[in-house]
Each structure stands twice: as C-alpha cells, then as structure tokens.
Enzyme design. Structure first.
Site, PDB file in Angstrom:
ATOM      1  N   GLU A 480       6.600  -5.046   2.684  1.00 54.27           N
ATOM      2  CA  GLU A 480       7.964  -6.001   1.641  1.00 54.27           C
ATOM      3  C   GLU A 480       6.643  -7.290   1.819  1.00 54.27           C
ATOM      4  O   GLU A 480       5.992  -7.446   0.424  1.00 54.27           O
ATOM      5  CB  GLU A 480       8.809  -6.045   1.392  1.00 54.27           C
ATOM      6  CG  GLU A 480      10.224  -5.127   0.833  1.00 54.27           C
ATOM      7  CD  GLU A 480       8.701  -3.737  -0.362  1.00 54.27           C
ATOM      8  OE1 GLU A 480       8.152  -5.124  -1.503  1.00 54.27           O
ATOM      9  OE2 GLU A 480       9.545  -3.188  -0.327  1.00 54.27           O
ATOM     10  N   HIS A 486      -0.625 -10.116   0.761  1.00 49.66           N
ATOM     11  CA  HIS A 486      -1.772  -9.447  -0.281  1.00 49.66           C
ATOM     12  C   HIS A 486      -1.810 -10.763  -1.551  1.00 49.66           C
ATOM     13  O   HIS A 486      -2.466 -10.984  -2.094  1.00 49.66           O
ATOM     14  CB  HIS A 486      -1.138  -8.325  -0.968  1.00 49.66           C
ATOM     15  CG  HIS A 486      -1.982  -7.624  -1.186  1.00 49.66           C
ATOM     16  ND1 HIS A 486      -2.324  -5.945  -2.854  1.00 49.66           N
ATOM     17  CD2 HIS A 486      -3.494  -7.567  -2.181  1.00 49.66           C
ATOM     18  CE1 HIS A 486      -3.422  -5.647  -3.374  1.00 49.66           C
ATOM     19  NE2 HIS A 486      -4.473  -6.652  -2.697  1.00 49.66           N
TER      20      HIS A 486
HETATM   21 ZN   LIG Z   1       5.830  -1.004  -1.911  1.00 55.32          ZN
END
Ligand SMILES: [Zn+2]
Length: 697
Positions: A480, A486
């Site tokens: 996560e 990201h």
């Molecule tokens: Zn994921």
C-alpha cells in the site's frame, strides 16, 4: 433541480476550500453525513455550468479552451467526493448507507451526462484530430488522447437511443454495486464466531486471543472471545487454531459471505450485473464486457491477459499438489487421521513451514512491530526517492487513530504532500488494505501537492503494547505504501494524468514492486527488532525467511489466479443468464482447481468486480503487475542491488513521477530497456521457467 437555500450551501463545510495549512487539508472534523447530498448536488450544478460553458463556447475548439478547460472544472466536486469516499470506506453506518443509495446513481448519471454531451464531444474530437495537436507537449497530447478515448469508450459516438440505454444501464449498475457492497460489509460485521471455552483457543498467538477478547467485550460478551468475519481475523485463526471443527466453522463462515440465502445474499445481484454489463458492451460495439474493459489497458485484449493467466496456472496447481502432499505427510506423522481439507491448508502449511524450513511465523512476528515497519517504509522512501516524513498534530482527522505526516524532499526540503496513516481495524471500516488519494498532485490550478492515505486493518493491541504483524501483513503494508509513493512522487501538470491515474493492469505494478524492499537486509537489520529485547532479527532467521520465500507460492498464486480466471470468463460469457453457483463450480472443475482450496474471492463476496466496474475483467491485473514487478526488481539485482541509486533514479524518472503522462508499456520499456518477460516471476515463485513459451507482455 431542487432549489437550495444559498446560505446552507455556502456554509456547507464539504464545499469549502481546504485552507492553507500544509497547502490545504480536508476538513474531516467538520463532516456531517447529512451534508453529503446537498454538497454533492451543489458541486454537480457548479461543474455542469462549467462544462456547459465550455461546450457552448463560440470560439473554435483549441486544447486550451476545451481539454485544459475541462481539467479545470469540478474542483468542488472533487473535494466533496474525496471526503465522501473516505466515509464510505472508513466510517460506514446505516445513515451513510442511505446517503450512498442516493449519491451513487447521482454520480453515475452526472458522469454519463458529461460523456454523452454531443457538442462537448465534437470539440474534443476536433482538438484530438487537428494537426495542431502535434504542436502540443507530449503530456498535452496524451491528455487529448485520454479524453477522446474515454469519451468514445463511454459511448460518445452512439446515437441518442443507445446513449439513453447506456445511461440507464449505468444507473441500474450503480444501485446494484452499492447493494452488493453493503451486503458484503454487513456479512463481515454482523456475522462472527463466538468462543466460550478457553480450551478452543489452543494454538492461537497471545495477541490474537487478546484481540478476540477485546472484541467480545465490545459486543457485550465479556469473558468470551469473538472472531470477526474479516480476512484479518479469519486468516490468523485458520493458520493457528488447533481445534479443527472450529477451523471448519470459521472457514465456512468466511467463504460464505454474501452466500447465505438471507437478506445479504448476493447471488441474485451477480447475474443482473453481468447481463447489464454484457448489454452495455454490445451497445458500445464490443463483443463482451471483457473486450470493452481491456481496450484501453496495457494488455489490450482479454486473450492476451488470459494467455498469461493460463501460462502461470499449470505450474501453480502442480505446486499446490506438492504442497498438499507435504502437509498430508505432516498430518500422518502426527497421527491426525485426517485428509487435508480447505480449512486445514493454512494450519498445516504453518507446520510444514516449521518442519521443512524450520521457520515459525510466530517467531518472525516477534520482530515485526508495526511502528518499526512504518519507520522502515520511511527509510526505503528516503533511500529510493530522497523523501522524508514528519508527523504533524495540527491536521484534522476522521478518527483519533489516524496520524498525519508531511512528506518532503530531503535535499530541497520542499514539501511534496501529506501521508495519512490509518492502520487499525474498526467497525464500519471495510476489510483489507488500500490507498486513497484525497487530492492529486498537479500544476494546472497552482502548485498543488498531493494528499494520500494508507489504510489497513491491523488488530489494535492492548494499550501501550506494540502491534505485532505477520510477514504477510508486513508485505501488504509495503504494498500500500508503494501506491502512496506512486502518488507522492507524481510530478505532472494535469490532474487526470497524476500519480496513480494509470490503467488498472499497471497501477498495481509500483505497489507490488515496493513489496520487494521488505526482505532487504537493510530493512530487516534496522527495523525488524524484537518487541521485547530490541535485538535485530538474527541472521539465521533471515536466512530461513529467504529459504522459505518460495514456500506456499502454489497456494497464494492459485487462489489469486482462480479469481482472475473466473472474473475473466464471467465477463467473456456475453449476454447470457449466469447462475453464479453453477458457473463457479463448472469453471473451477474445468480448471482442475485443487479441491483443498478455494478462490481468494468467491463470487458472492468478490467486491473487486461487483462493487464497481473498477476491477471487473481486471482482477488479472495483479498477476500482470506481478510479472512487471518481478522483472523490474531484477533491474536492481542485476545492477548494484535494491538500493542502487542509478536504477532508483530511472525508476523515479520513468515510473513513479510520470503518472499516466506516458503510455504505460512505453514507460516500462524506458525504465527497463526491454519489454517484461515472465521469467523473473517464475524464478521468484520457484516455478518451472518454460523458456519455449516465454510470454512477452
Ligand atoms: Zn494494490
């Protein structure tokens, strides 16, 4: 449109800007569930006016007055929905359920009204097909393509009658998705297993017992123990409980979510959803829902995705048979006089792990303190992306357990975002773990920094005691956080292309890649510290973890693959009435699914594919991303190791900072120098590398 009192709207906290504290934060302390619907209606009206003005513009369409103008609309709506989705996932309640039933179809119909706006689409099409487009920046050209393509895929080119039907289908689906989700949540919170005899706790680790006792007390059953019907409670129970009958009971309860023939049964909803999706795909000119969904994905066609799943399937089930054989041997040796069944898999797998690899998960757990691992996440982010995290106390949160950290660049000190961390299971919170972006990074509406959150369902321990988590849960934590990074590293201009706004069969790649850093010596030696002695995890135990890393990959791969294949086959079936139970049975039989296990998500509780369109015909994405992440991690090991600065920079430049501004396959190639192959994944899982049929994605 209902006329709303202007003062009410202007004072509705959900509509307000997010202030200037840390570049603005969501007003979680001011949320009232009753405010959601009026706020959303107001926000929709505002955006509708903005969009109508763009569509009615008398000037010839240009990138700026059409596409960029569209990117600037709906800021209020984004703010309202960011908070609404936090409530939906974290703060469920009967009151919110009723709000959802009104909100979801409203959101769906407004979305349709945009993509079905003929004059708006004409302008987008003109910009997209104009020779002027070539003069735009690559990111702007990509944005044109995205808008054009999204509109076409949603039916912008259809005649009025078909458009109306698509909108009607979307309405119905939105209602069905909400119902499906509510049923699943209800089965997870309303059903649970009560244990009254302490003898029945034999085998369970202390913290599991403690959590079960605490839960019982909360439910007014002080002195007994409650095992919740969620993955985070059921899996530790199945892995450890010596009482076989209770294991079977817990297992049956869990795999029957949404499948109990009661008010929360989802079996009737599934065929309705599937038929509506099939009809919509046909209206849109695709043979099936799967073909439609994959048209803009990295895989492009269901056939290509299926080929990958099938390539991994056979070696995976072969491995399951070996794993079962090992487990049966242990059971026989113990004189258990049983045949391994599905509710025995996790339990005997642990015994094999101890016998064959001398690895005791509960021993490993003593070194996996949640807070130390959180520090490890920060360390990895610092090494790979030059980021630092500082906790702040001045930000409103939706629950006292949520903590907030500013995220800045270590070298420049520039703040790039905020990270909210909500680690613990709670009533009303959905199960599993996830990342959310409350706000996307962008430069169009100013230098907007991102706000992301990670949410997990760890069982909160006793006051003042460290929370110990399993290796698997630690991996999830890293996963996560990979999504969060990201989002945090995003450095783009347009919000629609920011951070995790990439295609679904690519979005799991950065997160699965980040999982790899958990087992690096740098992380284990510094952060895997014994919760009592503070000693780092002994090298001998690290070696054992490494030796056992290919252990049980048959099980984990098969349970996910089975879900992915069933999902794809369901959505390739076309417009036929499907009996979920029959379909699941037949498909799994055809696949020769090992009878000692079930799919990770049985259909009546397969929220990924039935609580929204999100992962429908898209569960394969996890396997697809597995291939990418194995291949990408090899880039590090082939160079100077997991912390190689040159490869890390390439990763930032081509993957983590670019969001959806570059075609995903091209971005990958730019990072890796070649297309991904399945070899690294097969080696990582300890499966046979076939070589001959080397699939290039
Ligand atoms: Zn994921």
């Amino acid at each position: 449109m209902e006329q709303k009192d202007k003062t009410t709207n202007s004072s509705n906290p959900l509509l307000q800007e997010w202030g200037s504290l840390h570049n603005g934060v969501p007003p979680f302390d001011k949320v009232k569930v009753a405010d959601f619907i009026p706020a959303e209606e107001m926000a929709i009206t505002t955006q509708r006016n903005e969009i109508n003005a763009i569509a009615a513009n008398k000037d010839a369409p240009t990138f700026q007055n059409t596409i960029e103008a569209l990117e600037k609309t709906g800021l209020e709506k984004k703010r309202v929905e960011a908070i609404y989705y936090v409530w939906q996932s974290n703060m469920g309640s009967p009151e919110l359920d009723s709000v959802q039933e009104i909100m979801e179809p409203r959101i769906a119909s407004f979305g349709d009204s945009i993509v079905q706006n003929t004059s708006l689409f004409k302008r987008i099409e003109t910009v997209y097909t104009s020779p002027e487009k070539d003069k735009l920046t690559p990111e702007q050209q990509r944005l044109c393509f995205k808008y054009y393509n999204n509109f076409v895929l949603a039916g912008a080119k259809l005649d009025d009658k078909s458009k109306a039907r698509v909108a009607e289908i979307n309405q119905k689906l939105a209602g069905l998705f909400t119902k499906f989700n509510q049923h699943q949540l209800a089965d997870e919170s309303d059903k649970f297993m009560v244990i009254t005899d302490a003898k029945d706790l034999a085998g369970l680790p202390e913290e599991v017992k403690d959590a079960a006792a605490a839960k019982a007390e909360k439910k007014g059953k002080k002195g007994s123990w409650v095992i919740s019907n969620t993955r985070s409670s059921i899996e530790p129970f199945l892995s450890n409980a010596d009482n076989r009958a209770l294991r079977e009971k817990a297992w049956r309860m869990f795999i029957s979510r949404g499948d109990n023939g009661d008010v929360n049964d989802n079996n009737a909803i599934i065929p309705e959803i599937l038929q509506l999706r099939a009809e919509r795909a046909q209206l849109l000119g695709y043979p099936t829902h799967a073909h439609w969904r994959l048209a803009d994905k990295m895989a492009k066609t269901p056939e290509k995705a299926m080929a990958l799943l099938e390539e991994v399937w056979t070696p995976a089930i072969e491995r399951v048979h070996e794993e079962v054989k090992d487990m049966q041997q242990v059971a026989d040796k113990e004189g258990a006089k049983i045949k391994i069944e599905a509710w025995d898999y996790r339990y005997y797998a642990e015994k094999v792990r101890k016998a064959k690899y001398d690895l005791d998960q509960n021993e490993v757990k003593q070194y996996l303190q949640l807070e130390k691992l959180r520090e490890a996440l920060f360390y990895v982010a610092g090494e790979l992306f030059d980021l630092k995290f500082d906790q702040v106390q001045d930000v409103p949160v939706f629950h006292p357990d949520v903590r907030v950290f500013t995220v800045s660049n270590k070298t420049t000190n520039k703040q790039i975002g905020l990270w909210y961390f909500d680690p613990y299971a709670r009533e009303g919170k959905r199960s599993g773990a996830w990342m959310t972006a409350y706000r996307d990074q962008e430069k169009l509406n100013g230098d907007i920094t991102t706000i992301v959150s990670n949410n997990c369902n760890f069982i909160k321990g006793k006051e003042g005691e460290p929370v110990l988590i399993s290796w698997e849960d630690a991996r999830t934590l890293f996963h996560e956080f990979g999504h969060a990074l990201h989002g945090l590293n995003s450095n783009v201009t347009y919000p629609a292309l920011s951070g995790t706004n990439v295609v679904t069969d690519y979005v799991e790649f950065p997160s699965q890649l980040l999982e790899r850093w958990l087992s690096t010596p740098e992380v284990l030696n510094r952060y895997a510290l014994h919760y009592k002695t503070g000693e780092p995890i002994p090298q001998a135990l690290v070696d054992k973890i490494k030796n056992a890393s290919k252990f049980n990959t048959g099980f984990t791969t098969t349970e996910a693959l089975a879900s992915a294949i069933v999902d794809m086959k369901l959505h390739l079936a076309g417009n036929v009435k499907i009996d979920p139970k029959e379909f699941e049975k037949t498909t799994l039989a055809e696949l020769k699914m090992p009878k000692e296990m079930v799919m990770r998500h049985r259909m009546p509780a397969f929220g990924h594919i039935f609580s929204s369109d999100g992962y429908s015909a898209g569960y394969y994405s996890y396997c697809w991303a597995d291939v990418l992440s194995a291949d990408a991690f090899a880039a590090f090991t082939e160079a100077g190791g997991p912390y190689d600065k040159t490869v890390a920079k390439r990763l930032y430049d081509n993957i983590f900072s670019v969001g959806g501004t570059i075609d995903e396959a091209t971005a990958y190639r730019n990072f890796r120098g070649h297309d991904p192959s399945t070899d690294a994944l097969m080696i990582h899982k300890g499966f046979k590398v076939t070589g001959a049929k080397k699939a290039s994605l």
